[in-house]
Design a protein around this motif. Structure first.
Motif, short mmCIF file in Angstrom:
data_model
loop_
_atom_site.label_atom_id
_atom_site.label_comp_id
_atom_site.label_asym_id
_atom_site.label_seq_id
_atom_site.Cartn_x
_atom_site.Cartn_y
_atom_site.Cartn_z
N PHE A 42 26.56 23.28 38.04
CA PHE A 42 27.28 24.48 38.45
C PHE A 42 27.48 25.41 37.28
O PHE A 42 27.46 25.01 36.12
N ASP A 43 27.63 26.70 37.62
CA ASP A 43 27.83 27.77 36.65
C ASP A 43 29.11 28.51 36.99
O ASP A 43 29.40 28.74 38.17
N LEU A 44 29.85 28.89 35.98
CA LEU A 44 31.00 29.77 36.13
C LEU A 44 30.69 31.03 35.34
O LEU A 44 30.41 30.95 34.14
N GLU A 45 30.72 32.16 36.01
CA GLU A 45 30.37 33.41 35.35
C GLU A 45 31.51 34.41 35.53
O GLU A 45 31.95 34.68 36.64
N ASN A 46 32.00 34.94 34.40
CA ASN A 46 33.02 35.98 34.44
C ASN A 46 32.34 37.30 34.76
O ASN A 46 31.43 37.72 34.05
N THR A 47 32.79 37.95 35.83
CA THR A 47 32.19 39.22 36.24
C THR A 47 32.86 40.38 35.52
O THR A 47 33.89 40.21 34.85
N ALA A 48 32.30 41.57 35.68
CA ALA A 48 32.82 42.76 35.02
C ALA A 48 34.19 43.17 35.56
O ALA A 48 34.94 43.85 34.87
N VAL A 49 34.51 42.77 36.77
CA VAL A 49 35.80 43.14 37.35
C VAL A 49 36.87 42.09 37.10
O VAL A 49 37.99 42.20 37.60
N GLY A 50 36.56 41.04 36.36
CA GLY A 50 37.54 40.06 35.96
C GLY A 50 37.64 38.82 36.83
O GLY A 50 38.52 37.99 36.61
N THR A 51 36.78 38.68 37.81
CA THR A 51 36.79 37.48 38.65
C THR A 51 35.81 36.46 38.09
O THR A 51 34.97 36.77 37.26
N VAL A 52 35.91 35.24 38.58
CA VAL A 52 35.00 34.17 38.18
C VAL A 52 34.14 33.81 39.38
O VAL A 52 34.65 33.48 40.44
N GLU A 53 32.83 33.91 39.20
CA GLU A 53 31.88 33.56 40.25
C GLU A 53 31.37 32.14 39.98
O GLU A 53 30.96 31.83 38.87
N ILE A 54 31.40 31.30 41.02
CA ILE A 54 30.99 29.90 40.88
C ILE A 54 29.74 29.67 41.70
O ILE A 54 29.72 29.95 42.90
#
Length: 87
Positions: A42-54
């Motif tokens: 799994f990957d956790l990515e911080n988006t430009a709007v401040g959320t975390v996409e999993i």
């Protein structure tokens, strides 16, 4: 089906500071199937709007339906991340 824990949690080294990638063995329990272990990535990515996409990938075949499995894993991973248990 319920995710009990993530064992053998390993973080992959990436040159990107906004993305964290992991491999683990998910310990799952089901009403009729008992306890099983499923390898996942799994990957956790911080988006430009401040959320975390999993993003979750199931490695190999699964004894459970994949869509509900991924939904449960995302929820468990999100809880671990919010508690600071993912390094």
């Amino acid at each position: 089906m319920k995710v009990v824990e993530l064992r053998n949690l390993n973080r992959k080294e990436l040159p990107l500071s906004y993305r964290r990638s992991f491999t683990a063995d998910a310990v799952l329990t089901g009403r009729n199937s008992g306890s099983t272990v499923q390898p996942v990535e799994f990957d956790l990515e911080n988006t430009a709007v401040g959320t975390v996409e999993i993003r979750v990938r199931v490695v190999g075949s699964s004894n459970y339906p994949v869509i509900p499995l991924i939904r449960e894993l995302r929820s468990h991973i999100s809880t671990l991340d919010s508690r600071g248990r993912l390094f």
